[in-house]
Motif scaffolding. Structure first.
Motif, mmCIF file in Angstrom:
data_model
loop_
_atom_site.group_PDB
_atom_site.id
_atom_site.type_symbol
_atom_site.label_atom_id
_atom_site.label_comp_id
_atom_site.label_asym_id
_atom_site.label_seq_id
_atom_site.Cartn_x
_atom_site.Cartn_y
_atom_site.Cartn_z
ATOM 1 N N GLN A 6 40.896 51.672 46.653
ATOM 2 C CA GLN A 6 39.999 51.001 45.730
ATOM 3 C C GLN A 6 38.569 51.492 45.972
ATOM 4 O O GLN A 6 38.209 51.886 47.079
ATOM 5 N N PRO A 7 37.708 51.499 44.924
ATOM 6 C CA PRO A 7 36.315 51.928 45.124
ATOM 7 C C PRO A 7 35.592 50.961 46.047
ATOM 8 O O PRO A 7 35.921 49.777 46.122
ATOM 9 N N PRO A 8 34.553 51.440 46.741
ATOM 10 C CA PRO A 8 33.811 50.573 47.667
ATOM 11 C C PRO A 8 33.139 49.423 46.928
ATOM 12 O O PRO A 8 32.704 49.559 45.784
ATOM 13 N N LEU A 9 33.036 48.295 47.608
ATOM 14 C CA LEU A 9 32.386 47.108 47.052
ATOM 15 C C LEU A 9 31.505 46.502 48.139
ATOM 16 O O LEU A 9 31.995 46.103 49.191
ATOM 17 N N ASN A 30 36.471 48.312 51.537
ATOM 18 C CA ASN A 30 36.808 49.714 51.220
ATOM 19 C C ASN A 30 35.598 50.621 51.385
ATOM 20 O O ASN A 30 35.315 51.475 50.539
ATOM 21 N N THR A 77 29.387 55.523 48.356
ATOM 22 C CA THR A 77 30.309 56.492 47.756
ATOM 23 C C THR A 77 31.172 57.105 48.863
ATOM 24 O O THR A 77 30.645 57.537 49.893
ATOM 25 N N GLY A 81 37.571 56.558 47.706
ATOM 26 C CA GLY A 81 37.456 55.577 46.632
ATOM 27 C C GLY A 81 36.454 55.911 45.562
ATOM 28 O O GLY A 81 36.387 55.233 44.529
ATOM 29 N N GLY A 84 31.017 53.316 44.398
ATOM 30 C CA GLY A 84 31.303 51.904 44.403
ATOM 31 C C GLY A 84 30.283 51.075 43.649
ATOM 32 O O GLY A 84 29.418 51.597 42.935
ATOM 33 N N THR A 85 30.403 49.785 43.823
ATOM 34 C CA THR A 85 29.511 48.825 43.158
ATOM 35 C C THR A 85 28.975 47.855 44.197
ATOM 36 O O THR A 85 29.389 47.867 45.362
#
Length: 924
Positions: A6-9, A30, A77, A81, A84-85
């Motif tokens: 999953q992308p970083p959060l 992540n 980033t 992943g 991210g957001t």
């Protein structure tokens, strides 16, 4: 293939506001799998990757840079992943300006004061810059929030060097609690500072006034001379004077500012040195940090620092950097050796092995550490197996190893994972032991304990060995995300090249396991050269079927555990072959021991008969066979991947012969019991059925059994075996998958019938011969002569005695078994009728009275035993009557009938056993 992450959060940052270079801690989900996975980090739009320190997948530490925006998101980033957001933001505060005379923890660059309000340089010396406290009174910082002040004075600033300076903001922020008198004093101080600035400018001009005048005079003279004559001479003279004036002005300026400029140069030099130390302190401190982190075991930090230093200083030409970087390389080489030693160290967990391999890969260690680890593990497993065998062989003569109390009647099936640490239950396959306890304490043979330990060892070590190879094949030893990385491709290429080598390793482990078990349990299956390496056990006696069943269960569960690892079946086939051989051997041994148990049944015969004339022997025999087959149920049943034990023709033949041997052993046991002399038989009491009348008291409750009675009991048992027991056993054989059951039944039945016939003939010989032998003497007793005799008065005593003897046989047989009465009585009648016919045919002449007497006795005997007549006895009676003269007169016939009725009436009670109702009762 590694699955996409999953992308970083980013879900938190601490602190959430601060000035540039503030150290912050970023938390979230992540955030990468490692330092190399982190490829981007921005705070308020500024790239902070250089200062970032990856701690875990949920934590990153960094310093905030000089961002353009006052407030913004935190964007992480990663390779795995992507971009991210963020659910939180960071506010960048403006730093307070620090004067050159103020104490500060950081170096402040000296620069000329630039007045942004007038947009011009004041041109004053650095030391005369405006003080940090322009009012000259004590500063008392207020507690007004910065946000409220920004909202109150939009677009303004409290910095008096800013062109948007707000005096009200400055006073609220620095003098919110100052008294009015102090503020008045501040006004006075401001006026004094203004006057000092003017006086300073005037003093500066006064100090260089002569120089200005000389320069002015020189310039005026030059101008006049040029206008007057314009000659080159004057021009040269004026130029010389101008140069002298300028030189004096320069010397004066140097004298005035030499001290200040010297301090400036020294400060610049110090600042540059500090900047260099600050900028490159990472490299200078790296050797010591590497040593400390190695001692703490923080190899990830060491590798991350090394990668950073290599990218920054790996190709540097600066000698100082080269020296320190060489020291770093020395430390890293020592770390490579340390990690390789730890990798090849045994025992170690799979997690540690993977970790050390990744470390060595990240440090670019030479060779292939993963393959070296696989080879070391292989040799270690083999060594453990052989050490296990040697230790148990040495202890075989020493300590006695006991299993805990085993519940023999319960069926415990341990799971594939936990089965080796528990003791499986065993079933004792003999039911003829009465009154035994529910649990038995077994002394575990050393070979059984060894197999338990050996299989536990392999099952505990081989999974990690196999998983290490799988990780080596798919490249997950090096990266869980970068599927196309060069390390993974090299790993997969090496794995393809070494696939056959690893297959040989697994096969060697499997062969060693199987041969070690064969050496302990099936030594005859090893080759001559293998006995010393894999054998060495003292085989005092072969293991029983119960222990072999336990061993088979252990090996089966081990095979299931190995199959669960998805090891190819061809590598595990050798274990299936071992299981098949153990199953066959278990069946053979169990049948052999069953034959021995059945042979001992003769010692347990108590000669107590039931209502059907049977002892407990046939039931004990049947139960012994059934329990023996039940103990083999798990052995006979085929688990997934196993072949039938009867697939080989030799096994079928051996099992068939052993089964026939078991039946023959019991038949021999019956014969031995029935034919043993009286003195060899233990005194036992015959239990008579209360419903069976003891007609003549020939068998009493407290009398010992005669040989004839044992023969009758044996005949009764044989009859029951033929009609029930053998057929039931055949059904059980078929139920358990035995081959050749028809042959087993046929051969056993034939042998049983032969025994039955021998025993029957023996009994008839015991009983019929005396009766037959008494006829001829009885007939001619008192010099009786058929030629000269009186008129018959009734049946003579010899025939009555013969009938009483026949009745005694009937009573004896009836007491033991009602079902045997017709068979025995028919044969006795046949023997008597045959002898009577022979005697009649031997008489040369009958007188009238003699013929009548003979006919009376023959008819009396025939009519009495009519229900037991057979074609053979009928024929004998017919031949006897044909040998007599026919009755010619009705008087003789009438007399014959009267005498017959008289005989039957007088012996009515004795002849009851020969009546049809008795026969009907017998047939029921």
């Amino acid at each position: 293939m590694s699955r996409a992450r999953q992308p970083p959060l980013v879900t938190g940052i601490s602190p959430n506001e601060g000035i540039s270079w503030t150290k912050v801690t970023i938390r979230g989900e992540n955030l990468g799998t490692g330092p190399t996975d982190l490829i981007g980090l921005t705070i308020c739009g500024h790239n902070c990757l250089l200062t970032a320190e990856w701690m875990s997948a949920s934590k990153i530490v960094c310093r905030v840079g000089q961002a353009k925006n006052d407030k913004g998101d935190i964007i992480v980033t990663t390779k795995s992943g992507g971009k991210g957001t963020s659910t939180v933001s960071f506010k960048l505060l403006k730093p307070e300006k620090i004067g050159i005379l103020d104490q500060s923890a950081v170096w402040v660059d000296e620069m000329n004061y630039y007045d942004m309000r007038t947009d011009r340089n004041k041109g004053i010396p650095p030391l005369s810059l405006r003080p940090a406290n322009p009012l000259g009174i004590e500063i008392d910082k207020g507690r007004f929030p910065q946000k409220d002040l920004e909202a109150l004075f939009p677009g303004m600033s409290a910095d008096f060097t800013s062109e948007n300076f707000s005096a009200a903001w400055y006073l609220i922020e620095n003098h919110s609690t100052t008294s009015f008198d102090q503020l008045k004093m501040a006004v006075v101080n401001l006026k004094k500072q203004a006057n000092k600035k003017n006086e300073g400018s005037l003093a500066y001009v006064k100090g260089g006034l002569s120089t200005f005048f000389e320069a002015q005079d020189a310039l005026s003279a030059i101008h006049q001379k040029l206008e007057a004559d314009g000659t080159e001479k004057v021009e040269g003279s004026m130029t010389q004077k101008l140069e002298n004036v300028l030189n004096r002005a320069s010397n004066t300026a140097d004298t005035l500012f030499q001290e200040v400029l010297g301090r400036k140069d020294k400060a610049d030099s110090t600042r540059n040195a500090l900047n260099v130390l600050q900028r490159f302190k990472f490299l200078f401190n790296l050797p010591l940090n590497i040593e400390r982190n190695i001692q703490k075991g923080d190899y990830d930090v060491v590798i991350n620092d090394y990668e950073k230093a290599k990218s920054l200083f790996g190709k540097t030409e600066v000698q100082v950097f080269k020296k320190y970087y060489a020291e770093v390389e020395t430390r890293i080489e020592a770390l490579r050796e340390l990690l390789l030693d730890k990798l090849l160290e045994t025992p170690s967990t799979l997690h540690d092995q993977k970790r050390y391999i990744r470390y060595l890969s990240d440090l670019h260690a030479p060779g292939d550490p993963a393959w070296q680890c696989i080879g070391a593990q292989h040799q270690w497993i083999l060594q453990l197996m052989h050490n296990c065998k040697e230790s148990y062989v040495k202890e075989q003569k020493g300590k006695d190893i006991f299993f805990p109390m085993l519940d023999l009647d319960s069926d415990v099936r341990p799971s594939p994972i936990g089965h080796l640490s528990q003791t499986a239950s065993l079933k004792r396959g003999s039911s003829f032991q009465s009154g035994r306890d529910d649990a038995w304490r077994y002394k575990a043979p050393q070979q059984v304990v060894f197999v338990e330990k050996l299989t536990k060892l392999v099952v505990s070590q081989l999974p990690n060995f196999w998983k290490l190879w799988i990780s080596y094949v798919n490249g997950s030893l090096f990266s869980e995300t970068a599927e196309k990385s060069g390390q993974m491709e090299r790993s997969k290429k090496n794995a393809r090249q070494r696939q056959n080598d690893f297959k040989k390793m697994i096969q060697e482990v499997m062969h060693s396991l199987v041969k070690l078990i064969r050496g302990a349990l099936l030594p005859f299956s090893l080759r001559e050269g293998e006995s010393r390496q894999y054998g060495g056990w003292e085989m005092k006696s072969e293991l029983s079927g119960q222990w072999l069943t336990h061993v088979i269960q252990t090996v089966r569960l081990s095979s299931e555990s190995l199959t669960a690892l998805e090891i190819p079946n061809d590598m595990l086939q050798i274990i299936q072959d071992l299981i098949l051989d153990l199953r066959v051997r278990c069946i053979i041994v169990t049948l052999q021991h069953t034959a021995e148990d059945i042979k001992r049944l003769a010692e347990k015969e108590d000669w107590v008969v039931d209502n059907e004339g049977l002892t407990s022997l046939p039931s004990q025999f049947e139960q012994c066979i059934i329990h023996s087959l039940q103990s083999l149920k798990t052995v006979l049943d085929c688990k997934p991947g196993e072949a039938s034990v009867f697939q080989q023709q030799k096994t079928q033949e051996d099992v068939c012969q052993l089964s026939i041997g078991i039946m023959q052993v019991f038949i021999d046991c019956l014969e031995q019991l029935s034919t043993k002399p009286d003195g060899d038989i233990d005194t036992a009491h015959l239990s008579v059925d209360v419903s069976s009348p003891d007609l003549f008291g020939s068998i009493h409750e407290d009398s010992s059994l005669s040989s004839e009675q044992r023969l009758l009991i044996a005949l009764s048992n044989c009859r029951y075996l033929e009609r029930h027991t053998f057929l039931n056993i055949a059904e059980h054989f078929e139920k358990h998958g035995f081959q050749g059951v028809e042959k087993i039944t046929q051969v056993s039945m034939e042998s049983l019938k032969e025994l039955d016939q021998r025993l029957f003939e023996m009994y008839i010989e015991f009983k019929a011969d005396p009766i037959v032998g008494s006829l001829e003497p009885g007939i001619y007793a008192g010099y009786f002569d058929w030629k000269d005799c009186l008129v018959p008065a009734g049946v003579r005593n010899y025939l009555k005695e013969a009938l009483v003897n026949i009745i005694a046989v009937h009573a004896e047989v009836f007491t033991i078994s009602k079902d045997l009465v017709p068979r025995v009585m028919s044969r006795v009648v046949e023997a008597v009728s045959e002898e009577l016919s022979r005697l009649m045919q031997c008489v040369s002449y009958f007188s009238k009275n003699g013929a009548l007497q003979a006919r009376l006795e023959i008819c009396a005997l025939r009519d009495t035993v009519a229900i037991y007549l057979t074609p053979e006895s009928n024929s004998s009676f017919k031949q006897a009557l044909e040998a007599l003269p026919q009755l010619s007169s009705g008087t003789d016939k009438k007399l014959l009938e009267e005498l017959l009725n008289k005989f039957k009436s007088s012996m009515h009670l004795q002849l009851t056993c020969f009546q049809a109702s008795s026969s009907a009762m017998v047939k029921t």
